[in-house]
Design a protein around this motif. Structure first.
Motif, PDB file in Angstrom:
ATOM      1  N   LYS A 443      21.084  57.247   1.791  1.00  0.00           N
ATOM      2  CA  LYS A 443      22.008  56.189   1.392  1.00  0.00           C
ATOM      3  C   LYS A 443      22.969  55.861   2.527  1.00  0.00           C
ATOM      4  CE  LYS A 443      21.933  57.210  -3.576  1.00  0.00           C
ATOM      5  NZ  LYS A 443      22.708  57.744  -4.725  1.00  0.00           N
ATOM      6  N   CYS A 444      23.394  56.889   3.249  1.00  0.00           N
ATOM      7  CA  CYS A 444      24.282  56.695   4.395  1.00  0.00           C
ATOM      8  C   CYS A 444      23.605  55.840   5.454  1.00  0.00           C
ATOM      9  CB  CYS A 444      24.678  58.058   4.962  1.00  0.00           C
ATOM     10  SG  CYS A 444      25.607  57.992   6.516  1.00  0.00           S
ATOM     11  N   ILE A 445      22.323  56.085   5.701  1.00  0.00           N
ATOM     12  CA  ILE A 445      21.572  55.324   6.703  1.00  0.00           C
ATOM     13  C   ILE A 445      21.486  53.852   6.324  1.00  0.00           C
ATOM     14  CG2 ILE A 445      19.260  54.969   7.676  1.00  0.00           C
ATOM     15  CD1 ILE A 445      18.931  58.039   7.576  1.00  0.00           C
ATOM     16  N   TYR A 446      21.186  53.578   5.073  1.00  0.00           N
ATOM     17  CA  TYR A 446      21.039  52.176   4.652  1.00  0.00           C
ATOM     18  C   TYR A 446      22.385  51.479   4.522  1.00  0.00           C
ATOM     19  CZ  TYR A 446      16.032  52.288   4.191  1.00  0.00           C
ATOM     20  OH  TYR A 446      14.689  52.347   4.488  1.00  0.00           O
ATOM     21  N   LYS A 447      23.415  52.235   4.193  1.00  0.00           N
ATOM     22  CA  LYS A 447      24.760  51.648   4.190  1.00  0.00           C
ATOM     23  C   LYS A 447      25.126  51.201   5.597  1.00  0.00           C
ATOM     24  CE  LYS A 447      29.610  52.777   3.285  1.00  0.00           C
ATOM     25  NZ  LYS A 447      30.564  53.826   2.863  1.00  0.00           N
ATOM     26  N   PHE A 448      24.763  52.012   6.572  1.00  0.00           N
ATOM     27  CA  PHE A 448      25.032  51.656   7.968  1.00  0.00           C
ATOM     28  C   PHE A 448      24.231  50.432   8.392  1.00  0.00           C
ATOM     29  CE2 PHE A 448      23.781  52.115  12.464  1.00  0.00           C
ATOM     30  CZ  PHE A 448      25.026  51.945  13.044  1.00  0.00           C
ATOM     31  N   LYS A 449      22.992  50.334   7.938  1.00  0.00           N
ATOM     32  CA  LYS A 449      22.185  49.155   8.251  1.00  0.00           C
ATOM     33  C   LYS A 449      22.851  47.883   7.754  1.00  0.00           C
ATOM     34  CE  LYS A 449      17.450  50.947   8.509  1.00  0.00           C
ATOM     35  NZ  LYS A 449      16.075  50.793   7.974  1.00  0.00           N
ATOM     36  N   VAL A 450      23.355  47.944   6.543  1.00  0.00           N
ATOM     37  CA  VAL A 450      24.023  46.768   5.974  1.00  0.00           C
ATOM     38  C   VAL A 450      25.292  46.455   6.752  1.00  0.00           C
ATOM     39  CG1 VAL A 450      25.187  45.859   3.929  1.00  0.00           C
ATOM     40  CG2 VAL A 450      23.048  47.139   3.687  1.00  0.00           C
ATOM     41  N   GLN A 451      26.094  47.485   7.051  1.00  0.00           N
ATOM     42  CA  GLN A 451      27.344  47.274   7.786  1.00  0.00           C
ATOM     43  C   GLN A 451      27.087  46.677   9.164  1.00  0.00           C
ATOM     44  OE1 GLN A 451      29.078  51.208   7.803  1.00  0.00           O
ATOM     45  NE2 GLN A 451      30.390  50.769   6.059  1.00  0.00           N
ATOM     46  N   SER A 452      26.095  47.196   9.853  1.00  0.00           N
ATOM     47  CA  SER A 452      25.841  46.743  11.209  1.00  0.00           C
ATOM     48  C   SER A 452      25.332  45.303  11.252  1.00  0.00           C
ATOM     49  CB  SER A 452      24.825  47.673  11.904  1.00  0.00           C
ATOM     50  OG  SER A 452      23.607  47.707  11.218  1.00  0.00           O
ATOM     51  N   THR A 453      24.551  44.905  10.243  1.00  0.00           N
ATOM     52  CA  THR A 453      24.080  43.521  10.213  1.00  0.00           C
ATOM     53  C   THR A 453      25.184  42.568   9.792  1.00  0.00           C
ATOM     54  OG1 THR A 453      23.179  43.941   7.997  1.00  0.00           O
ATOM     55  CG2 THR A 453      21.660  44.073   9.836  1.00  0.00           C
ATOM     56  N   LEU A 454      25.995  42.982   8.834  1.00  0.00           N
ATOM     57  CA  LEU A 454      27.104  42.128   8.399  1.00  0.00           C
ATOM     58  C   LEU A 454      28.144  41.953   9.507  1.00  0.00           C
ATOM     59  CD1 LEU A 454      27.749  43.340   4.724  1.00  0.00           C
ATOM     60  CD2 LEU A 454      26.679  41.212   5.471  1.00  0.00           C
ATOM     61  N   LEU A 455      28.230  42.952  10.376  1.00  0.00           N
ATOM     62  CA  LEU A 455      29.191  42.892  11.463  1.00  0.00           C
ATOM     63  C   LEU A 455      28.941  41.707  12.375  1.00  0.00           C
ATOM     64  CD1 LEU A 455      31.602  44.435  12.693  1.00  0.00           C
ATOM     65  CD2 LEU A 455      29.967  45.674  14.097  1.00  0.00           C
ATOM     66  N   PHE A 456      27.667  41.307  12.485  1.00  0.00           N
ATOM     67  CA  PHE A 456      27.313  40.194  13.351  1.00  0.00           C
ATOM     68  C   PHE A 456      27.273  38.872  12.598  1.00  0.00           C
ATOM     69  CE2 PHE A 456      25.136  43.841  15.393  1.00  0.00           C
ATOM     70  CZ  PHE A 456      25.879  43.843  16.547  1.00  0.00           C
ATOM     71  N   ASP A 457      27.563  38.935  11.279  1.00  0.00           N
ATOM     72  CA  ASP A 457      27.471  37.722  10.478  1.00  0.00           C
ATOM     73  C   ASP A 457      28.598  36.762  10.820  1.00  0.00           C
ATOM     74  OD1 ASP A 457      26.846  35.887   8.637  1.00  0.00           O
ATOM     75  OD2 ASP A 457      26.735  37.249   6.953  1.00  0.00           O
TER      76      ASP A 457
END
Length: 457
Positions: A443-457
């Motif tokens: 869950k931590c890994i996928y939370k990071f995936k979402v955060q990192s993509t949203l960061l560039f939004d």
């Protein structure tokens, strides 16, 4: 067959770790790459640097280190020699050989350490785009800082280059401090100080053990300890140099104040946020890895039989597959919702960049072909999205069912219970705790995936 104290790596590692030969992950791990190619706007920023950062985020380690050799014990005790004097001579000889081997290995770590420090120095010493003199947002920030200096010291003539030099030093300090947090986590894990428990259990992270191929017959703990401490000392040394440089340059600017530095700090912190998120994520994974390996050690300390060890590995692997497919399904749904949202204009998607059409000189023909291409491309995408989602959901349900069946079976498995109900209950409890940590890690890994993509939004 499974070895009692050593299991094979089940999942591929990335970045700093070595790659292990293993069975491949379920098919969904490659499906969302195809999804990206069908329509990615904010997931692949226009800036090449951001693209490279995001590609590194996508490669983050997703394997679970339950397969490490965590118990270094000999299967057979050495027999005592009747001749005490002769035995002592043998022991002294072994200690001499051990000392020579240790010194040799510590000397040989210099090259590996130098290579790793070179990678960190590259990150520290590079001048990122957001700190170049041609960057418009950087120039605007420096202008604001310059105005603030002049407001407190009107007679000061300040060269904008002086403020830029200060900004570069502050950037280096922030990168150094972030790396320091990571290597401190390595050290705490290796000393057994990362997880507070009733006993100290040193767990050296795979990031470290994979860098140093240490013979298990020698004191590997001392090798790893020296290796990590050398890196921390090097980071401290570089940080002190930067602090001295910052004080010197700041003192040479009349009117320089904490408010001026705050403007620079805020600007840099905003732009290094992806890097900090990446390092913070690595530190989180170190904590989870430590928990998971400690639980394995606790399991082995109860002297389970070979079958009970196999069951533990099997259920943990089932949990990995179940949680990964569930998180991947949720992640895929978010991506599809994003691409289907009304604010996603087709012409801004990579999918819209049809090779060759833009070079057609006749505007009417060019627009006609673009309209046809758009219709076909969107139809393909709209047909593939439900297929991806259905496949992911089927895999999620399949692994969920498999995990639940195996967990249920272990409670009534006579071979697992082996005539000792109390021991089997304890082992099941540890397995459940381990599965919980495995789930949290994914869950931590996928939370990071979402955060990192949203960061560039």
């Amino acid at each position: 067959m499974f070895n009692k104290f050593e299991e094979h790596d089940a999942y591929p590692r990335s970045a700093i770790t070595t790659t292990a030969q293993s069975h491949s992950l379920p098919a969904y791990t490659t499906r969302h790459d195809t999804l990206f190619s069908l329509g990615r706007q904010h997931y692949v920023p226009g800036n090449s640097q951001r693209t490279n950062d995001l590609q590194q985020f996508d490669k983050m380690d997703t394997d679970l280190p339950w397969n490490y050799k965590i118990l270094e014990t000999d299967d057979e005790e050495e027999e005592e020699e009747d001749d005490t004097e002769n035995n002592q001579e043998i022991q002294e000889l072994n200690e001499l050989i051990l000392s020579q081997q240790l010194g040799h290995l510590l000397t040989n770590t210099t090259h590996t350490e130098g290579h790793l420090m070179k990678d960190m120095k590259t990150e520290i010493e590079k001048i990122p785009n957001f700190l170049t003199k041609h960057n418009s947002s950087f120039k605007q920030m420096l202008y604001q800082a310059q105005l603030l200096v002049k407001s407190t010291s009107p007679t000061t003539t300040i060269d904008i280059k002086q403020l830029r030099d200060v900004a570069i030093i502050i950037y280096k300090m922030m990168i150094l401090q972030t790396y320091h947090l990571l290597w401190t986590a390595y050290l705490k894990s290796g000393r057994g100080e990362l997880i507070i428990s009733s006993e100290t259990i040193p767990i050296w992270p795979k990031d470290i053990t994979s860098l140093l191929k240490v013979n298990k017959a020698i004191n590997s703990h001392e090798i790893y300890l020296k290796f990590v401490n050398q890196h921390l000392h090097a980071l401290d040394h570089q940080l002190n140099i930067c602090k001295t440089e910052l004080n010197t340059k700041a003192n040479n600017i009349d009117g320089y104040s904490l408010m001026v530095q705050k403007i620079i700090d805020t600007y840099i912190e905003k732009h290094i946020q992806p890097f900090r998120l990446k390092i913070e994520h690595q530190i989180e994974l170190i904590h989870y890895d430590c928990h998971i390996r400690i639980l394995k050690l606790q399991y082995i300390q109860h002297n389970p039989n070979q079958y009970q060890i196999e069951i533990m590995k099997k259920i943990c692997q089932n949990k990995y597959e179940q949680e990964t497919t569930e998180q991947e399904y949720n992640f895929l749904k978010q991506q599809i919702d994003y691409y289907n949202s009304p604010n996603q204009s087709f012409q801004h998607l990579p999918l819209a960049q049809a090779a060759g059409i833009g070079t057609i000189e006749n505007a009417e023909i060019r627009q006609q072909l673009l309209n046809q291409y758009k219709e076909v491309a969107l139809n393909v995408r709209n047909n593939l999205f439900p297929l991806y989602l259905t496949t992911a959901e089927d895999q999620k349900e399949e692994f969920q069912k498999k995990f639940e069946e195996n967990v249920k079976k272990v409670y009534t498995d006579d071979i697992f219970i082996d005539g000792n109900q109390n021991l089997s209950s304890t082992l099941i409890q540890i397995i459940n705790q381990r599965c919980e940590k495995i789930s949290e890690r994914i869950k931590c890994i996928y939370k990071f995936k979402v955060q990192s993509t949203l960061l560039f939004d």
